[in-house]
Design a protein around this motif. Structure first.
Motif, PDB file in Angstrom:
ATOM      1  N   ALA A   1     -29.594  19.325  13.395  1.00  0.00           N
ATOM      2  CA  ALA A   1     -30.147  19.207  14.794  1.00  0.00           C
ATOM      3  C   ALA A   1     -31.053  17.969  14.770  1.00  0.00           C
ATOM      4  CB  ALA A   1     -31.163  20.518  15.175  1.00  0.00           C
ATOM      5  N   PRO A   2     -30.319  16.644  14.591  1.00  0.00           N
ATOM      6  CA  PRO A   2     -31.050  15.415  14.171  1.00  0.00           C
ATOM      7  C   PRO A   2     -32.025  15.102  15.239  1.00  0.00           C
ATOM      8  CG  PRO A   2     -28.697  15.083  14.833  1.00  0.00           C
ATOM      9  CD  PRO A   2     -28.948  16.466  14.635  1.00  0.00           C
ATOM     10  N   SER A   3     -31.945  15.314  16.348  1.00  0.00           N
ATOM     11  CA  SER A   3     -32.872  15.092  17.389  1.00  0.00           C
ATOM     12  C   SER A   3     -34.329  15.788  17.364  1.00  0.00           C
ATOM     13  CB  SER A   3     -32.454  15.390  18.910  1.00  0.00           C
ATOM     14  OG  SER A   3     -32.288  16.780  19.107  1.00  0.00           O
ATOM     15  N   PHE A   4     -34.285  16.856  16.658  1.00  0.00           N
ATOM     16  CA  PHE A   4     -35.510  17.558  16.442  1.00  0.00           C
ATOM     17  C   PHE A   4     -36.465  16.965  15.587  1.00  0.00           C
ATOM     18  CE2 PHE A   4     -38.460  20.821  14.773  1.00  0.00           C
ATOM     19  CZ  PHE A   4     -38.763  21.354  15.872  1.00  0.00           C
ATOM     20  N   PRO A   5     -36.150  16.447  14.328  1.00  0.00           N
ATOM     21  CA  PRO A   5     -37.052  15.610  13.353  1.00  0.00           C
ATOM     22  C   PRO A   5     -37.387  14.351  13.915  1.00  0.00           C
ATOM     23  CG  PRO A   5     -34.976  15.658  12.352  1.00  0.00           C
ATOM     24  CD  PRO A   5     -34.747  16.887  13.671  1.00  0.00           C
ATOM     25  N   ALA A   6     -36.366  13.662  14.724  1.00  0.00           N
ATOM     26  CA  ALA A   6     -36.661  12.331  15.253  1.00  0.00           C
ATOM     27  C   ALA A   6     -37.894  12.492  16.282  1.00  0.00           C
ATOM     28  CB  ALA A   6     -35.416  11.987  15.964  1.00  0.00           C
ATOM     29  N   LEU A   7     -37.692  13.490  17.032  1.00  0.00           N
ATOM     30  CA  LEU A   7     -38.890  13.673  18.037  1.00  0.00           C
ATOM     31  C   LEU A   7     -40.194  14.140  17.438  1.00  0.00           C
ATOM     32  CD1 LEU A   7     -36.923  15.726  20.878  1.00  0.00           C
ATOM     33  CD2 LEU A   7     -37.986  13.581  21.108  1.00  0.00           C
ATOM     34  N   LEU A   8     -40.099  14.997  16.367  1.00  0.00           N
ATOM     35  CA  LEU A   8     -41.343  15.495  15.548  1.00  0.00           C
ATOM     36  C   LEU A   8     -41.929  14.360  14.908  1.00  0.00           C
ATOM     37  CD1 LEU A   8     -42.388  18.201  15.088  1.00  0.00           C
ATOM     38  CD2 LEU A   8     -41.175  18.260  12.821  1.00  0.00           C
ATOM     39  N   GLY A   9     -41.211  13.332  14.290  1.00  0.00           N
ATOM     40  CA  GLY A   9     -41.760  12.364  13.558  1.00  0.00           C
ATOM     41  C   GLY A   9     -42.268  11.317  14.910  1.00  0.00           C
ATOM     42  N   ALA A  10     -41.646  11.048  15.637  1.00  0.00           N
ATOM     43  CA  ALA A  10     -42.385  10.163  16.797  1.00  0.00           C
ATOM     44  C   ALA A  10     -43.698  10.872  17.391  1.00  0.00           C
ATOM     45  CB  ALA A  10     -41.053   9.871  17.952  1.00  0.00           C
ATOM     46  N   ALA A  11     -43.698  11.972  17.561  1.00  0.00           N
ATOM     47  CA  ALA A  11     -44.866  12.442  18.104  1.00  0.00           C
ATOM     48  C   ALA A  11     -45.974  12.450  17.175  1.00  0.00           C
ATOM     49  CB  ALA A  11     -44.593  13.965  18.303  1.00  0.00           C
ATOM     50  N   GLY A  12     -45.569  12.457  15.933  1.00  0.00           N
ATOM     51  CA  GLY A  12     -46.740  12.582  14.570  1.00  0.00           C
ATOM     52  C   GLY A  12     -47.073  11.075  14.756  1.00  0.00           C
ATOM     53  N   THR A  13     -46.195  10.259  14.847  1.00  0.00           N
ATOM     54  CA  THR A  13     -46.390   8.783  14.727  1.00  0.00           C
ATOM     55  C   THR A  13     -47.446   8.165  16.030  1.00  0.00           C
ATOM     56  OG1 THR A  13     -44.603   8.046  13.454  1.00  0.00           O
ATOM     57  CG2 THR A  13     -45.747   6.152  14.738  1.00  0.00           C
ATOM     58  N   ALA A  14     -47.132   8.822  17.221  1.00  0.00           N
ATOM     59  CA  ALA A  14     -47.837   8.518  18.266  1.00  0.00           C
ATOM     60  C   ALA A  14     -49.030   8.947  18.245  1.00  0.00           C
ATOM     61  CB  ALA A  14     -47.148   9.056  19.512  1.00  0.00           C
ATOM     62  N   CYS A  15     -49.418  10.149  17.572  1.00  0.00           N
ATOM     63  CA  CYS A  15     -50.806  10.782  17.374  1.00  0.00           C
ATOM     64  C   CYS A  15     -51.562   9.941  16.444  1.00  0.00           C
ATOM     65  CB  CYS A  15     -50.532  12.193  17.236  1.00  0.00           C
ATOM     66  SG  CYS A  15     -50.089  13.631  18.421  1.00  0.00           S
ATOM     67  N   CYS A  16     -50.965   9.396  15.540  1.00  0.00           N
ATOM     68  CA  CYS A  16     -51.843   8.783  14.458  1.00  0.00           C
ATOM     69  C   CYS A  16     -52.130   7.318  14.975  1.00  0.00           C
ATOM     70  CB  CYS A  16     -50.988   8.652  13.263  1.00  0.00           C
ATOM     71  SG  CYS A  16     -50.653   9.902  12.386  1.00  0.00           S
TER      72      CYS A  16
ATOM     73  N   ALA B   1     -51.170  13.886  11.511  1.00  0.00           N
ATOM     74  CA  ALA B   1     -50.666  14.382  10.145  1.00  0.00           C
ATOM     75  C   ALA B   1     -49.697  15.754   9.971  1.00  0.00           C
ATOM     76  CB  ALA B   1     -51.847  14.559   9.324  1.00  0.00           C
ATOM     77  N   VAL B   2     -50.050  16.588  10.627  1.00  0.00           N
ATOM     78  CA  VAL B   2     -49.507  18.091  10.739  1.00  0.00           C
ATOM     79  C   VAL B   2     -48.089  17.700  11.134  1.00  0.00           C
ATOM     80  CG1 VAL B   2     -49.142  20.196  11.852  1.00  0.00           C
ATOM     81  CG2 VAL B   2     -51.432  19.413  10.911  1.00  0.00           C
ATOM     82  N   LEU B   3     -47.642  16.781  12.134  1.00  0.00           N
ATOM     83  CA  LEU B   3     -46.521  16.717  12.648  1.00  0.00           C
ATOM     84  C   LEU B   3     -45.667  15.711  11.543  1.00  0.00           C
ATOM     85  CD1 LEU B   3     -47.150  15.922  16.518  1.00  0.00           C
ATOM     86  CD2 LEU B   3     -46.164  17.887  15.669  1.00  0.00           C
ATOM     87  N   LEU B   4     -46.387  14.740  11.054  1.00  0.00           N
ATOM     88  CA  LEU B   4     -45.532  13.808  10.073  1.00  0.00           C
ATOM     89  C   LEU B   4     -45.263  14.844   8.877  1.00  0.00           C
ATOM     90  CD1 LEU B   4     -47.496  10.513  10.452  1.00  0.00           C
ATOM     91  CD2 LEU B   4     -45.203  11.262  11.246  1.00  0.00           C
ATOM     92  N   ALA B   5     -46.012  15.747   8.558  1.00  0.00           N
ATOM     93  CA  ALA B   5     -45.985  16.506   7.309  1.00  0.00           C
ATOM     94  C   ALA B   5     -44.690  17.474   7.603  1.00  0.00           C
ATOM     95  CB  ALA B   5     -47.260  17.405   6.953  1.00  0.00           C
ATOM     96  N   GLY B   6     -44.705  18.203   8.823  1.00  0.00           N
ATOM     97  CA  GLY B   6     -43.511  18.845   9.272  1.00  0.00           C
ATOM     98  C   GLY B   6     -42.283  18.204   9.314  1.00  0.00           C
ATOM     99  N   THR B   7     -42.138  16.887   9.661  1.00  0.00           N
ATOM    100  CA  THR B   7     -41.055  16.250   9.469  1.00  0.00           C
ATOM    101  C   THR B   7     -40.556  15.839   8.261  1.00  0.00           C
ATOM    102  OG1 THR B   7     -41.949  14.826  11.551  1.00  0.00           O
ATOM    103  CG2 THR B   7     -40.064  14.042  10.210  1.00  0.00           C
ATOM    104  N   GLY B   8     -41.475  15.860   7.201  1.00  0.00           N
ATOM    105  CA  GLY B   8     -41.067  15.625   5.778  1.00  0.00           C
ATOM    106  C   GLY B   8     -40.676  17.235   5.457  1.00  0.00           C
ATOM    107  N   VAL B   9     -40.994  18.245   5.787  1.00  0.00           N
ATOM    108  CA  VAL B   9     -40.558  19.261   5.356  1.00  0.00           C
ATOM    109  C   VAL B   9     -39.452  19.683   6.078  1.00  0.00           C
ATOM    110  CG1 VAL B   9     -40.948  21.956   5.452  1.00  0.00           C
ATOM    111  CG2 VAL B   9     -42.855  20.558   4.949  1.00  0.00           C
TER     112      VAL B   9
END
Length: 252
Positions: free
Chosen positions: A29-44, A62-70
């Motif tokens: 589901a490649p769109s999911f981590p892409a959206l997760l990472g984008a949201a994390g970056t935007a928050c930071c 930080a939580v969203l970016l960590a979730g992207t890494g996981v």
């Protein structure tokens, strides 16, 4: 002998060309981590501009970016090692006929084929690129060739809810993060019934899926099915999308 930068680059390039290709299983589901990472970056980024709520925004980022890494660890490495372990636990003799439902680019299919020197691993999929990046039968067969098991792998374009195989055809049926993609509960139940139909008496069914989906499958299959969490290596972002293994044996 003097070694120049150009010769070092040439030697390194030659080494890469000499290495055999490795299977590449893509991202689930490649769109999911892409959206997760984008949201994390935007928050930071936003936390650096806002005074009010700065700490909360930075924490969310930080939580969203960590979730992207996981998530990326699971889809690229974690699930591979866990399925290797679970297939070892399955006690395959090496001559079984195994069916992998929703085989995708072959993570489970190829790992199973490596344990079947006198058997065969058959994959079935509808080849959705939304569910897995670059999902095509040609890619799966290329991965099987890269892993050295092409001679014992077959793939079919097939719907899990209406499998083109006879009753009692397979010794083992596996599925990884596929059945939940069927949109209706009725369709998911049909897929489970089809899996049991093509399984030989005494054969085992192994399904890895999100914990809430696996619970529904177990309720449908009834007595004799067991559930076991597969741990942080199979978390899609965090424990809220943890994967559980369902195991069932078809009655003789």
């Amino acid at each position: 002998m003097k070694t120049t930068a150009s010769s070092m680059f040439r030697n390194a390039n030659d080494d890469r060309l000499a290495r055999p290709p490795r299977p590449r299983y893509g991202v689930d589901a490649p769109s999911f981590p892409a959206l997760l990472g984008a949201a994390g970056t935007a928050c930071c980024l936003a936390s650096g501009r806002w005074r009010r709520g700065r700490t909360a925004t930075a924490t969310a980022g930080a939580v969203l970016l960590a979730g992207t890494g996981v998530y990326l660890h699971t889809t690229l490495r974690g699930k591979v090692g866990i399925w290797e372990r679970e297939l070892d636990r399955a006690g395959l003799k090496g001559d079984e006929l195994l069916l992998d439902l929703g085989c995708g680019r072959g993570t489970v299919l190829i790992a199973a084929a490596g344990r079947l020197p006198d058997g065969r691993a058959v994959g079935a999929d509808l080849w959705s690129g939304t569910d897995q990046s670059g999902n095509r039968p040609e890619t799966t067969l290329a991965n099987a060739a890269a892993a050295g098991v092409a001679d014992r792998v077959d793939v079919h374009t097939a719907d899990m809810t209406a499998l083109p195989f006879a009753d009692d055809s397979f010794d083992v049926v596996t599925s990884a993060l596929a059945i939940h993609n069927i949109s209706s509960s009725e369709g998911q139940r049909r897929a489970l019934d089809e899996a049991m139909r093509v399984l030989r008496p005494g054969g085992q069914l192994l399904i890895a899926d999100f914990w809430f989906a696996a619970r529904k499958y177990a309720a449908h299959l009834g007595r004799g099915s067991t559930l076991r969490p597969l741990g942080p290596g199979y978390w899609y972002g965090g424990p809220w999308l943890a994967v559980t293994l369902l195991r069932a044996v078809k009655e003789r």
